[in-house]
Design a protein around this motif. Structure first.
Motif, PDB file in Angstrom:
ATOM      1  N   SER A 122      39.237  33.068  44.713  1.00 43.87           N
ATOM      2  CA  SER A 122      39.762  34.210  43.966  1.00 43.87           C
ATOM      3  C   SER A 122      38.622  34.901  43.227  1.00 43.87           C
ATOM      4  N   GLU A 123      38.883  36.158  42.884  1.00 43.19           N
ATOM      5  CA  GLU A 123      37.873  36.940  42.164  1.00 43.19           C
ATOM      6  C   GLU A 123      37.747  36.441  40.735  1.00 43.19           C
ATOM      7  N   GLU A 124      38.892  36.481  40.020  1.00 37.63           N
ATOM      8  CA  GLU A 124      38.843  36.102  38.604  1.00 37.63           C
ATOM      9  C   GLU A 124      38.846  34.583  38.476  1.00 37.63           C
ATOM     10  N   PRO A 125      38.335  34.084  37.370  1.00 38.68           N
ATOM     11  CA  PRO A 125      38.246  32.625  37.182  1.00 38.68           C
ATOM     12  C   PRO A 125      39.629  31.993  37.056  1.00 38.68           C
ATOM     13  N   GLN A 126      39.702  30.748  37.533  1.00 39.07           N
ATOM     14  CA  GLN A 126      40.943  29.992  37.390  1.00 39.07           C
ATOM     15  C   GLN A 126      40.809  29.029  36.218  1.00 39.07           C
ATOM     16  N   GLN A 127      41.923  28.378  35.882  1.00 37.36           N
ATOM     17  CA  GLN A 127      41.910  27.610  34.641  1.00 37.36           C
ATOM     18  C   GLN A 127      42.029  26.116  34.879  1.00 37.36           C
ATOM     19  N   CYS A 153      32.410  25.459  39.003  1.00 34.64           N
ATOM     20  CA  CYS A 153      32.840  26.127  40.218  1.00 34.64           C
ATOM     21  C   CYS A 153      32.927  25.121  41.356  1.00 34.64           C
ATOM     22  N   LEU A 207      45.752  29.270  41.538  1.00 30.67           N
ATOM     23  CA  LEU A 207      46.168  30.662  41.512  1.00 30.67           C
ATOM     24  C   LEU A 207      47.464  30.816  42.302  1.00 30.67           C
ATOM     25  N   SER A 258      37.319  27.651  32.112  1.00 30.92           N
ATOM     26  CA  SER A 258      37.473  28.441  33.329  1.00 30.92           C
ATOM     27  C   SER A 258      36.709  27.825  34.499  1.00 30.92           C
ATOM     28  N   GLN A 302      35.349  28.763  38.681  1.00 31.45           N
ATOM     29  CA  GLN A 302      35.137  29.780  39.717  1.00 31.45           C
ATOM     30  C   GLN A 302      35.367  29.181  41.095  1.00 31.45           C
TER      31      GLN A 302
END
Lengths: 522, 619
Positions: B161-166, B102, B130, B75, B77
């Motif tokens: 973005s709020e949620e983690p990206q991959q 991140c 995202l 993940s 951030q």
């Protein structure tokens, strides 16, 4: 009586002839079927060609397209040759004309340099690609392998030695005056070495001591010459740089001196390595051949095996390293050392099994490889090669020259070698009968015969290069093509017209001149 | 003598020194102008570019692969939280660490390390932004023999973005060939297009170059001469008869359209019109008779010939109309062989469109030949005074027409922009161009009064010179440049290339062919001429048999050149493989370009070999 038998015979002959005639007259059905099939095939090919090449009249007859054609033609018919000077109102040459003139000169000079370099480089290639010269060359395996081993060793030694000499020259010639002194000193030394001792030519049956002194003197001489050349190149760069600033309008002389000296400096190690490699190769091949022939069978076999192992391993390792450089394999040793060892062992076994003095057709193999490479290079248009060279040396005429040179080498190499193949055998036999070796035969029997056709072909190539250099600019290779394609893409047809006009005039005039010269030569 | 020798040798030495100095200057200047210098090619950056290019060229994109991959996700951030941290993922033996996990800006360097991978494995790192469905390639990695690797990269873009990206770490386990790549397929179809372009250009070029080569052959043309009156009469007859025949062609075409409106009528009308030729030719006296004939019967046979040729052209036109319909129908219904229908359609279309022009051309030539013959006869037969008068009148008319036509053509093309200064309204234009033409004509007529009317003028040499000159000029311009102009006309595509190559082939073959004609053996010509054959018969029976093998050999030679040129004519939009090669080179897709270059090398050298074999067999 006799006349009657004659008549009977003629009768019979006539009958046979008429039967034959009839057979000829009546074509067999197979023949007819074949003809029909060929006709159908041709029809289908052309029908398919019309479809694929989109030949149809709709586009050319479309009123809009015709209008744009007429507009372009009208613009082309009105070349932007002159302009009125806004200050004085006088009619002067337009900017386009000025650009065109300078560019067309650049184009011609590109063709000149490419043709010159191409001709010079194609000549040695053409001898290697001539079947009649190469086919009789055969050598035992040991000799071939000895040549390969010696080429690599001598070439490496030559490269190192020349690099060292170049370094020394660079250090010494930092001050031009010192360099000049060193150059003069080197010249004096060369003269001394030449004068010292006996004559420089070598007889066949001389004592070993004379031979050794000869070889030593020759080596010293070569080292001194290379050193002198390196110093001269360094000096030439300095002088050229200085001249370029001082000479004013003739500054290009200084630039030429600088560039040529720079080339000598940079290419000296490579050329020296090549030459020492070739010399080493010739010695290696000669001595291993002598050894194999004069030694007893077992020793000769062992020598052949050892040389075969070394030579094959070197070749395979070289090819593998090149492939590894190109493809950057995951496991380089799978492509370099391992196949080299395996190949070497296999070659050594073959060397052990073979009769050591058995000649192999090495000349024919070299001929085939050279011809094949030339044919492949020839089939790729210089415009396509230009793309690669533009990436390397950036946009500009130099890239165009390199592309044209490469293609010229390929094309002239083939034409030249065909001329060499077509020479008369008489002089060759005469010279060979005097006991001349291979190189002497080429120099005294082949070269005098081929100079006129070589000159004619070089001129012919110059024609082609002029044409090609007008378009090599389309891929960024400099010359008038570069500005022409820009103008056309910007729809500035009046400017493009000036350039097309210039191309037509210059190419036609040079064509005429070269055809006249060619007619005089042949 | 000795002094003379010495003088000569010193002069010679001086010439050699001067030539050497000139050569030195030229080469020095050439080096300056062409910017030859070794700094650029030896610059490390440039060498790196070259190596990169060569490495890509060495990996042609010939096959398409199926990749067997395994991926691990980790993940990320965006933007970075207050406290920088790393992320660690373990799956099986594999362990992947991303630190920091991140990115706030595109300058932030992220470091990815992996352990426990298969040794020496290659792979790539992707980012799934995202909202995007297509993953973006960030970097590539290659594990060492222990199966570990470490790469650093930056993010190409920031998508907060709020949620983690991959972040996806994809390792390539194996790949196998599943067929040819798309680019191979395209290359294959394009290379066929290229060859067929060369075929069409060579064929049409050869056909058109043959008649031109006779006009450009010195030995055939140099003894063609005729008196002034004959030349002028031909000049007058050329436009008059040409125009009449053109009108007749238009009429025939309309008749053909009318006659083939329902297809069945056309199918009947075509054989009828062809069949009608026979009675017209057979009716009455034979057409080829003795020279001494009354004017009436001469006129009658001329009329019959006219009728027969009109019927012939009518048949042709009907055939073309039928062909267009049938071809279009076949094109739709033949399926795989639809190209046969297209072929018939295109050929018929050509016949239909070109018919009036062709008839006009034939009529003009025929009229000119008759007019020049009768004028010559008249001048030779008439007494000196009237011959002069006839010559003067014909010269006046002929010169006026010639000058007017030239002026009109130059005005139409608007040479040097001069048409801006001339009123373009039709009536005014005719006056502006016509009055000078008439004046020139009058001057020429006045001049012709002083020449002997029977004196022959070398019209053949003039034709030869003009033809050769135009061929040389046309030959001087590379087909790639011609392609530029033709693309404007017929649009991007292979047709433009075919036309450019065809023009170049006509110019080149015209010259080569005519040189062959010039080198022929004179024996057969003298023999045929001795039988009383006319010029056309001499060419057909004495010249053509001698030159056919050479013509075929040269055609193959030109076909070679055309194949080569058709590989690059696409650089200016002329179709063939050059079009896509140029595009992929410009987009730096060198792996694709490599496939094309290889296919070019193979095809061109194979065709070269074949044609050299054929040429060797012919000559």
């Amino acid at each position: 009586m006799t006349s009657r038998t004659d008549m009977v015979q003629t009768e019979q002959q006539r009958a046979a002839a008429s039967a034959l005639e009839e057979q000829k007259q009546r074509p067999s059905t197979r023949h007819i079927v074949r003809l029909i099939l060929i006709a159908v095939a041709v029809f289908l090919v052309y029908a398919f060609a019309v479809q694929v090449t989109q030949i149809n009249l709709e586009k050319p007859l479309d009123p809009g397209r015709q209008e744009s054609l007429v507009r372009v033609l009208r613009l082309l018919a009105d070349p932007d040759l002159f302009a009125t000077n806004p200050d004085t109102g006088n009619l002067t040459l337009s900017d386009t004309t000025r650009v065109t003139i300078s560019r067309i000169i650049e184009t011609i000079l590109m063709a000149l340099l490419a043709s010159t370099a191409g001709t010079l480089l194609a000549m040695p290639v053409s001898f290697i690609a001539a079947r009649n010269l190469m086919e009789p060359i055969t050598a035992p395996l040991a000799s071939i392998m000895g040549a390969i081993v010696a080429f690599v060793i001598a070439g490496y030694v030559g490269l190192r030695a020349t690099s060292l000499l170049g370094q020394a020259a660079d250090d010494l010639a930092r001050e031009p005056l010192v360099g000049l002194g060193v150059l003069v000193g080197t010249g004096l030394l060369v003269w001394l070495v030449r004068r010292w001792g006996g004559p420089m030519a070598m007889e066949d049956d001389v004592p070993t001591r004379t031979r050794v002194t000869f070889v030593v003197r020759l080596t010293v001489l070569v080292v001194l010459l290379v050193f002198g050349l390196a110093v001269a190149a360094e000096l030439g760069m300095a002088v050229g740089n200085w001249l370029e600033g001082v000479l004013g309008p003739l500054g290009f002389l200084g630039n030429a001196l600088y560039v040529v000296s720079d080339m000598v400096r940079l290419l000296l190690p490579a050329v020296a390595a090549l030459i020492t490699g070739l010399v080493g190769m010739s010695f290696g091949s000669r001595y291993s051949q002598e050894a194999v022939i004069s030694w007893p069978g077992g020793a000769a076999r062992a020598l052949t095996a050892v040389l075969a192992f070394l030579g094959t391993a070197i070749v395979i390792f070289g090819i593998g390293s090149f492939l590894n450089w190109l493809y950057q394999f995951t496991n380089p040793q799978n492509w370099t050392t391992i196949p080299a060892l395996i190949g070497g062992v296999v070659a050594a076994i073959i060397g052990l099994l073979m009769k050591p003095s058995r000649p192999l057709i090495i000349g024919f193999i070299i001929y085939t490889i050279t011809r094949g490479i030339l044919n492949i290079l020839r089939s790729i248009e210089p415009l396509i090669m230009g793309i690669v060279f533009v990436v390397w040396v950036s946009l500009g005429p130099f890239a165009g020259i390199m592309a044209l040179t490469l293609h010229s080498i390929a094309a002239l190499g083939k034409l030249f070698s065909e001329q060499v193949e077509g020479i008369s055998e008489g002089p060759v036999e005469a010279i060979t009968a005097t006991g001349a070796n291979h190189i002497q035969m080429v120099v005294y029997a082949v070269i005098p015969q081929i100079i006129p056709p070589f000159t004619a072909f070089a001129l012919y190539r110059w024609d082609i290069n002029v044409r090609m250099s007008t378009i090599i600019g389309f891929v960024g290779g400099g010359g008038i093509g570069f500005v022409l394609s820009q103008n056309i893409q910007l729809l500035r047809y009046r400017q493009a017209s000036v350039m097309m006009l210039a191309i037509a005039i210059v190419v036609a005039a040079l064509d005429y001149a070269s055809s006249q010269i060619r007619r005089r030569i042949i | 003598m000795n002094d003379d020798d010495k003088g000569r040798s010193s002069r010679r030495r001086l010439i050699i020194v001067l030539v050497a100095a000139a050569a030195l200057l030229i080469y020095a200047y050439a080096i300056q102008v062409t910017q030859v210098d070794l700094q650029e090619p030896l610059e490390p950056q440039r060498q790196e570019n070259l190596v990169g290019l060569l490495r890509q060229l060495a990996r042609p994109d010939i096959f398409s692969f199926e990749n067997v991959t395994e991926s691990t996700t980790i993940s990320l951030q965006m933007p970075c939280p207050e406290e920088l941290r790393g992320a660690q993922v373990t799956s099986g033996t594999k362990q992947v660490v991303l630190a920091p996990n991140c990115a706030t800006t595109t300058q932030d360097v992220l470091r990815l390390t992996g352990e426990g991978f298969p040794s020496n494995v290659r792979g790539a790192v992707f980012w799934r932004p995202l909202g995007d469905t297509v993953p973006r390639r960030l970097t590539e990695f290659r594990a060492n023999s222990q199966g570990s690797f470490a790469v650093s990269f930056t993010m190409p873009d920031i998508r907060p973005s709020e949620e983690p990206q991959q972040i996806e770490v994809v390792e390539l386990l194996s790949r196998r060939i599943v067929g040819f790549s798309d680019i191979s397929k395209i290359t294959f179809s394009r290379i066929i297009e290229t060859i067929l372009m060369a075929l069409m250009a060579s064929t049409i070029g050869t056909i058109l170059a043959v008649p031109i080569s006779f006009l450009a052959a010195r030995n055939l043309m140099s003894d063609v001469s005729s008196p002034l009156a004959a030349i002028m009469a031909a000049l007058i007859a050329l436009p008059v008869f040409g125009f009449l025949a053109y009108l007749a062609g238009k009429f025939v075409l309309q008749a053909a359209v009318f006659l083939s409106d329902p297809l069945l009528v056309g199918v009947v009308a075509f054989p009828v019109s062809i069949a009608l030729i026979w009675p017209v030719l057979r009716l009455g006296q034979p057409l080829t008779g003795t020279e001494v004939e009354s004017y009436g019967s001469r006129a009658l046979s001329a009329l019959r010939l006219l009728a027969a040729s009109l019927l012939f052209f009518l048949g042709l036109a009907i055939l073309a109309e039928i062909g267009v319909v049938i071809g279009a129908w076949l094109d739709e219904n033949l399926g795989l062989f639809a190209f046969v229908g297209n072929f018939i359609y295109v050929i018929a279309d050509f016949g239909r469109v070109l018919l009036p022009g062709l008839m006009g051309f034939a009529g003009a030539l025929l009229g000119a030949s008759y007019a020049s013959r009768y004028a010559q006869e008249a001048v030779i037969r008439l007494p000196e005074g009237s011959a002069r008068l006839v010559t003067a009148i014909l010269t006046f008319l002929g010169t006026s027409i010639l000058v007017f036509a030239l002026a009109y053509a130059l005005n139409w093309i608007c040479i040097f922009g001069l048409c801006q200064y001339i009123p373009q309204e039709t009536s005014q234009l005719v006056v502006t161009l016509g009055v000078p033409a008439l004046l020139v004509g009058a001057a020429a007529a006045f001049g012709s009064m002083f020449a002997r009317p029977k004196r022959p003028y070398p019209v053949g040499t003039v034709t030869y010179t003009i033809t050769r000159g135009s061929l040389n000029l046309l030959r001087a311009i590379e087909p790639v440049i011609l392609g530029f102009v033709l693309v404007v006309w017929v649009g991007l595509g292979p047709f433009a290339g075919v036309m450019a190559l065809m023009l170049a082939s006509i110019a080149d073959l015209g010259k080569l062919f005519s040189e062959q004609v010039e080198n022929i053996d004179q024996g057969p010509i003298e023999a045929v001429t001795a039988t009383g054959a006319n010029r056309l018969q001499t060419v057909v029976f004495a010249v053509i048999p001698q030159i056919v093998p050479h013509y075929i050999a040269f055609t193959f030679y030109r076909w070679d050149i055309n194949v080569r040129l058709s590989t690059i004519i696409g650089f200016v939009g002329g179709g063939g493989i050059g079009l896509i090669l140029f595009r992929s080179a410009n987009l730096t897709q060198y792996r694709q370009a490599s496939v094309m270059v290889i296919s070019i090398a193979i095809v061109v050298s194979v065709l070269d070999y074949v044609s050299s074999r054929i040429r060797k067999r012919i000559i």
